[in-house]
Design an enzyme around this catalytic site. Structure first.
Site, short mmCIF file in Angstrom:
data_model
loop_
_atom_site.label_atom_id
_atom_site.label_comp_id
_atom_site.label_asym_id
_atom_site.label_seq_id
_atom_site.Cartn_x
_atom_site.Cartn_y
_atom_site.Cartn_z
N GLY A 45 -4.90 -26.69 70.31
CA GLY A 45 -4.08 -26.91 69.13
C GLY A 45 -4.37 -26.01 67.94
O GLY A 45 -3.46 -25.68 67.17
N ASP A 102 -7.88 -36.80 63.64
CA ASP A 102 -7.11 -38.04 63.67
C ASP A 102 -8.09 -39.21 63.75
O ASP A 102 -8.67 -39.60 62.75
CB ASP A 102 -6.15 -37.96 64.88
N PHE A 151 2.53 -39.53 64.28
CA PHE A 151 2.41 -38.39 65.18
C PHE A 151 3.20 -37.18 64.66
O PHE A 151 4.35 -37.31 64.25
CB PHE A 151 2.93 -38.77 66.57
N ASP A 158 1.14 -30.13 69.80
CA ASP A 158 2.14 -30.31 70.85
C ASP A 158 2.50 -31.78 71.08
O ASP A 158 1.77 -32.70 70.71
CB ASP A 158 1.63 -29.75 72.17
N ARG A 164 4.35 -26.38 70.33
CA ARG A 164 3.23 -25.65 69.72
C ARG A 164 3.70 -24.39 68.99
O ARG A 164 3.05 -23.93 68.06
CB ARG A 164 2.22 -25.21 70.80
O1 PRP Z 1 -9.37 -37.00 66.04
P1 PRP Z 1 -8.79 -37.17 67.41
O2 PRP Z 1 -8.08 -38.49 67.58
O3 PRP Z 1 -9.79 -36.90 68.50
O4 PRP Z 1 -7.58 -36.12 67.54
C1 PRP Z 1 -7.75 -34.76 67.21
C2 PRP Z 1 -7.71 -33.88 68.42
O5 PRP Z 1 -6.44 -34.01 69.05
C3 PRP Z 1 -5.89 -32.72 69.26
O6 PRP Z 1 -6.30 -32.19 70.47
P2 PRP Z 1 -5.71 -32.63 71.89
O7 PRP Z 1 -6.68 -33.53 72.59
O8 PRP Z 1 -4.31 -33.14 71.71
O9 PRP Z 1 -5.72 -31.26 72.72
P3 PRP Z 1 -4.97 -29.87 72.37
O10 PRP Z 1 -5.64 -29.31 71.14
O11 PRP Z 1 -5.23 -29.02 73.55
O12 PRP Z 1 -3.52 -30.18 72.14
C4 PRP Z 1 -6.48 -31.88 68.12
O13 PRP Z 1 -6.47 -30.52 68.43
C5 PRP Z 1 -7.86 -32.44 67.98
O14 PRP Z 1 -8.78 -31.77 68.78
N1 GUN Z 2 0.47 -33.26 68.46
C1 GUN Z 2 -0.44 -34.10 67.93
N2 GUN Z 2 -1.68 -34.14 68.45
C2 GUN Z 2 -2.55 -34.99 67.87
N3 GUN Z 2 -3.84 -35.24 68.18
C3 GUN Z 2 -4.28 -36.16 67.33
N4 GUN Z 2 -3.31 -36.51 66.45
C4 GUN Z 2 -2.22 -35.79 66.78
C5 GUN Z 2 -0.89 -35.73 66.24
O1 GUN Z 2 -0.48 -36.40 65.28
N5 GUN Z 2 -0.05 -34.85 66.88
#
Ligand code: PRP
Ligand code: GUN
Length: 175
Positions: A45, A102, A151, A158, A164
């Site tokens: 992300g 988050d 969200f 994504d 993305r």
């Molecule tokens: O505080 P949290 O509830 O743990 O959420 C935050 C995480 O969620 C997303 O990653 P995700 O696991 O969606 O993977 P990505 O970055 O590959 O999309 C973002 O990039 C953080 O790493």
């Molecule tokens: N795409 C997306 N990924 C997340 N991972 C944790 N929170 C979020 C959100 O609000 N959106």
């Protein structure tokens, strides 16, 4: 706007994002004067945010990338596993680059993983943060924009792999 099977509405414009990224870069530049920090980019992300952040960071710096694999079963609190070579972070000033904090599950895992590798220092920069959803107590040192517990997608974030590439950020429509 429909992404996959969900409806999203415009939430944060590219201009607002750009201003926030520039302000974060300026703060980091000031705080890391005379140092050469390593930006540790958390994939996937954070790729877009990290790219813009380091383009605006004018001091010396290094970049490293880490992928967190989430194992999501039926529970929403997915366990995460890091992929990173050991000792890479020893004695370095690390700036963890996240797109969003988050619940804080990912950041908690990262911090534990990082501490075991004895970096000289570490701080966290996150473009977005959901204070109402945050369940941990670790300070998020640099926050771009605080947002409600809804969200979002775009600018690296994504939904099911989609969205993305969007330059602006959208919020899930709830009614
Ligand atoms: O505080 P949290 O509830 O743990 O959420 C935050 C995480 O969620 C997303 O990653 P995700 O696991 O969606 O993977 P990505 O970055 O590959 O999309 C973002 O990039 C953080 O790493
Ligand atoms: N795409 C997306 N990924 C997340 N991972 C944790 N929170 C979020 C959100 O609000 N959106």
């Amino acid at each position: 706007m429909k992404i996959g099977d969900l409806e999203f509405k415009p939430f944060i414009s590219r201009d607002e994002i750009s201003k926030s990224v520039k302000a974060l870069a300026a703060r980091l530049e000031q705080d890391y004067t005379g140092k050469t920090p390593t930006f540790l980019v958390i994939l996937n992300g954070a790729f877009m945010f990290a790219s813009d952040l380091v383009k605006n960071y004018k001091g010396d710096c290094k970049l490293s990338f880490m992928r967190l694999a989430s194992y999501q079963g039926t529970h929403t609190t997915g366990k995460v596993k890091a992929y990173l070579e050991a000792e890479q972070l020893k004695n370095k000033d690390i700036i963890i680059v996240e797109d969003i904090v988050d619940t804080g599950n990912s950041i908690e895992y990262l911090i534990k993983h990082l501490q075991a590798q004895n970096p000289k220092s570490y701080r966290i920069v996150s473009l977005f943060h959901k204070p109402d959803a945050y369940k941990k107590t670790y300070p998020i040192d640099y926050i771009g924009i605080n947002i409600p517990d809804k969200f979002i997608l775009g600018y690296g974030l994504d939904y099911d792999g989609l969205g993305r590439n969007l330059p602006d950020v959208y919020q899930l429509k709830t009614s």
